[in-house]
Design an enzyme around this catalytic site. Structure first.
Site, PDB file in Angstrom:
ATOM      1  N   ASP A 210      35.448   4.827 -26.718  1.00 53.58           N
ATOM      2  CA  ASP A 210      34.809   5.324 -27.803  1.00 53.58           C
ATOM      3  C   ASP A 210      33.417   4.112 -27.576  1.00 53.58           C
ATOM      4  O   ASP A 210      33.943   2.772 -27.314  1.00 53.58           O
ATOM      5  CB  ASP A 210      35.546   4.807 -29.432  1.00 53.58           C
ATOM      6  CG  ASP A 210      36.111   5.796 -29.743  1.00 53.58           C
ATOM      7  OD1 ASP A 210      36.555   7.102 -29.309  1.00 53.58           O
ATOM      8  OD2 ASP A 210      36.136   6.139 -31.309  1.00 53.58           O
ATOM      9  N   HIS A 261      30.223  10.060 -30.954  1.00 53.36           N
ATOM     10  CA  HIS A 261      30.283   9.316 -32.196  1.00 53.36           C
ATOM     11  C   HIS A 261      29.587   8.773 -33.348  1.00 53.36           C
ATOM     12  O   HIS A 261      29.674   7.893 -34.167  1.00 53.36           O
ATOM     13  CB  HIS A 261      31.132   8.230 -31.343  1.00 53.36           C
ATOM     14  CG  HIS A 261      31.946   7.089 -32.462  1.00 53.36           C
ATOM     15  ND1 HIS A 261      32.854   7.618 -32.850  1.00 53.36           N
ATOM     16  CD2 HIS A 261      31.957   5.855 -31.749  1.00 53.36           C
ATOM     17  CE1 HIS A 261      33.927   6.434 -33.091  1.00 53.36           C
ATOM     18  NE2 HIS A 261      33.349   5.406 -32.918  1.00 53.36           N
ATOM     19  N   HIS A 265      26.760   4.164 -35.948  1.00 51.63           N
ATOM     20  CA  HIS A 265      28.064   3.898 -36.002  1.00 51.63           C
ATOM     21  C   HIS A 265      28.088   3.590 -38.192  1.00 51.63           C
ATOM     22  O   HIS A 265      29.379   2.057 -38.079  1.00 51.63           O
ATOM     23  CB  HIS A 265      28.232   2.806 -35.077  1.00 51.63           C
ATOM     24  CG  HIS A 265      29.862   2.588 -35.197  1.00 51.63           C
ATOM     25  ND1 HIS A 265      31.042   1.873 -36.315  1.00 51.63           N
ATOM     26  CD2 HIS A 265      30.363   3.460 -33.641  1.00 51.63           C
ATOM     27  CE1 HIS A 265      32.303   2.509 -35.379  1.00 51.63           C
ATOM     28  NE2 HIS A 265      32.169   2.799 -34.056  1.00 51.63           N
ATOM     29  N   HIS A 355      38.898   2.026 -26.684  1.00 51.14           N
ATOM     30  CA  HIS A 355      37.430   1.406 -26.146  1.00 51.14           C
ATOM     31  C   HIS A 355      36.523   1.238 -25.071  1.00 51.14           C
ATOM     32  O   HIS A 355      37.043   0.682 -23.633  1.00 51.14           O
ATOM     33  CB  HIS A 355      36.624   0.612 -27.664  1.00 51.14           C
ATOM     34  CG  HIS A 355      37.002   1.008 -29.085  1.00 51.14           C
ATOM     35  ND1 HIS A 355      38.454   0.806 -29.230  1.00 51.14           N
ATOM     36  CD2 HIS A 355      36.916   1.690 -30.110  1.00 51.14           C
ATOM     37  CE1 HIS A 355      38.840   1.223 -30.494  1.00 51.14           C
ATOM     38  NE2 HIS A 355      36.774   1.651 -30.797  1.00 51.14           N
TER      39      HIS A 355
HETATM   40 ZN    ZN Z   1      33.550   3.016 -33.219  1.00 54.83          ZN
END
Ligand code: ZN
Length: 390
Positions: A210, A261, A265, A355
């Protein structure tokens, strides 16, 4: 030797012939001797604050002060903050004075003088400064067992000055201001409610990354994946994809799946209807402009979703994807912990959250080869999330 004797006899010769002035001198010397004797034995009078005081040879200022009620005339100990009395008579002792000047403590007193007494000065307590490291306060939002740090806190350093006796706080200031930590909590049920639940018992694992792409970390992750023949899913931020189109296209060229994503954010449950629609639409358009295709899969930031978010995702024909295994690499717990948490002993398929951006991801990079090895040893096949939604 002979010269000494000669001098001695001369002196003797002179003293034998005492005359008038010499006699007076001798008498004076006698009187002085008597006076000194008296001074040594019973003392000679002086006055202290108008009262008679017998001063003997060698009597000092402090001897006299010991006989008077010193405590009554001592200064007080005062608080540094507001000068209130902390301890009565806790200050300086009084001292004798002669003609307005203080008499030093060990100075001998002389007869026939008029001494005074001066009360002792007040004394202000000393101060001490204490440097303290303060842990950041943690602000939790949302609820549920899954936690994710949205904003890292920073320890603060404060210096507080106290009264050493009173404990009063005189001043307190930050040398390094503390910064609170923001943690999003989400429900573990999210993964299934948003369609991330992996069906079937086949040993399939999807590694997902991510918040990237990130030029500092994504290339190293791509290399490890390539070296091990692993295909993964990258949930990119559309803003990052637009900033780094070449890196984004390289992810696609390496055979990985690009998923969405979001653009900013943000917690999507906090957006109004227009912002929510815009967040989906603009991020899809931005990624498509870089890769040539709009993603089919979407992971909400922080895993936080609600009915409005899932409804909007459906309208956009986007499949929401959560995770089943949180490596917690975002909290940088150390490489060994990331490996352990990313590879729990479970049956069936798994989606693992990792991540490649959003912070220093060196621990993730260091952990990745062991994660891959562990799943391989258990007989898992690496897939992209697409395989779970066919
Ligand atoms: Zn994230």
């Amino acid at each position: 030797m002979s010269e000494y004797l000669t001098d001695g006899s001369k002196t003797y010769g002179r003293r034998r012939r005492l005359s008038g002035p010499r006699l007076a001198l001798a008498v004076l010397a006698g009187v002085t001797l008597v006076a000194l004797g008296l001074l040594a034995a019973v003392g000679l009078p002086a006055t202290l604050d108008g009262s008679t005081l017998m001063v003997r040879l060698g009597t000092t200022s402090s001897d006299v002060l010991m006989l008077t009620s010193v405590a009554e005339r001592s200064g007080d100990l005062l608080a540094a903050k507001d000068r209130r009395v902390l301890r009565t008579a806790g200050g300086m002792p009084p001292s004798l004075t002669y003609r307005g000047a203080r008499v030093p403590t060990n100075a001998p007193l002389l007869p026939f003088r008029a001494y005074g007494i001066s009360p002792g000065d007040d004394v202000v307590e000393p101060t001490k400064s204490v440097t303290k490291t303060v842990d950041p306060p943690v602000d939790y939002r949302g609820s549920g067992p899954l936690e994710r740090v949205v904003r890292y806190g920073r320890k603060g350093v404060s210096v507080t000055v106290y009264g050493a006796v009173s404990g009063d706080v005189l001043s307190s200031e930050w040398v390094v201001p503390v910064r609170g930590e923001l943690v999003m909590r989400s429900s573990g049920a999210y993964a299934s409610s948003s369609g991330g639940k992996v069906r079937g018992t086949k040993k399939l694992v999807a590694l997902t990354f991510d918040d990237g792409p990130d030029p500092r970390f994504t290339p190293a992750i791509l290399k490890i994946l390539k070296d091990n023949g692993v295909k993964a899913t990258f949930f990119v931020l559309s803003s990052h994809a637009k900033q780094r189109p070449d890196l984004t296209r390289r992810i696609v060229a390496d055979g990985h799946l690009i998923a969405n994503h979001s653009r900013t954010h943000r917690d999507m449950t906090k957006l109004n209807a227009a912002e929510l629609e815009g967040e989906f639409r603009r991020s899809q358009e931005a990624i498509a402009s870089v890769t040539g295709a709009a993603p089919r899969f979407f992971r909400v930031p922080y895993g936080i979703t609600d009915a409005k978010v899932t409804a909007e995702a459906r309208r956009k024909k986007l499949q929401l994807v959560g995770w089943e295994v949180d490596s917690t690499d975002w909290s940088k717990p150390g490489t060994a912990t990331i490996v352990k948490r990313a590879t729990p002993q479970r049956n069936g398929g798994m989606i693992v959250l990792l991540h490649d951006s959003g912070g220093d991801r060196r621990q993730t990079i260091a952990a990745l080869p062991a994660i891959i090895r562990t799943y391989r040893e258990r007989g898992y096949e690496f897939v992209t999330v697409e395989r779970f939604y066919k």
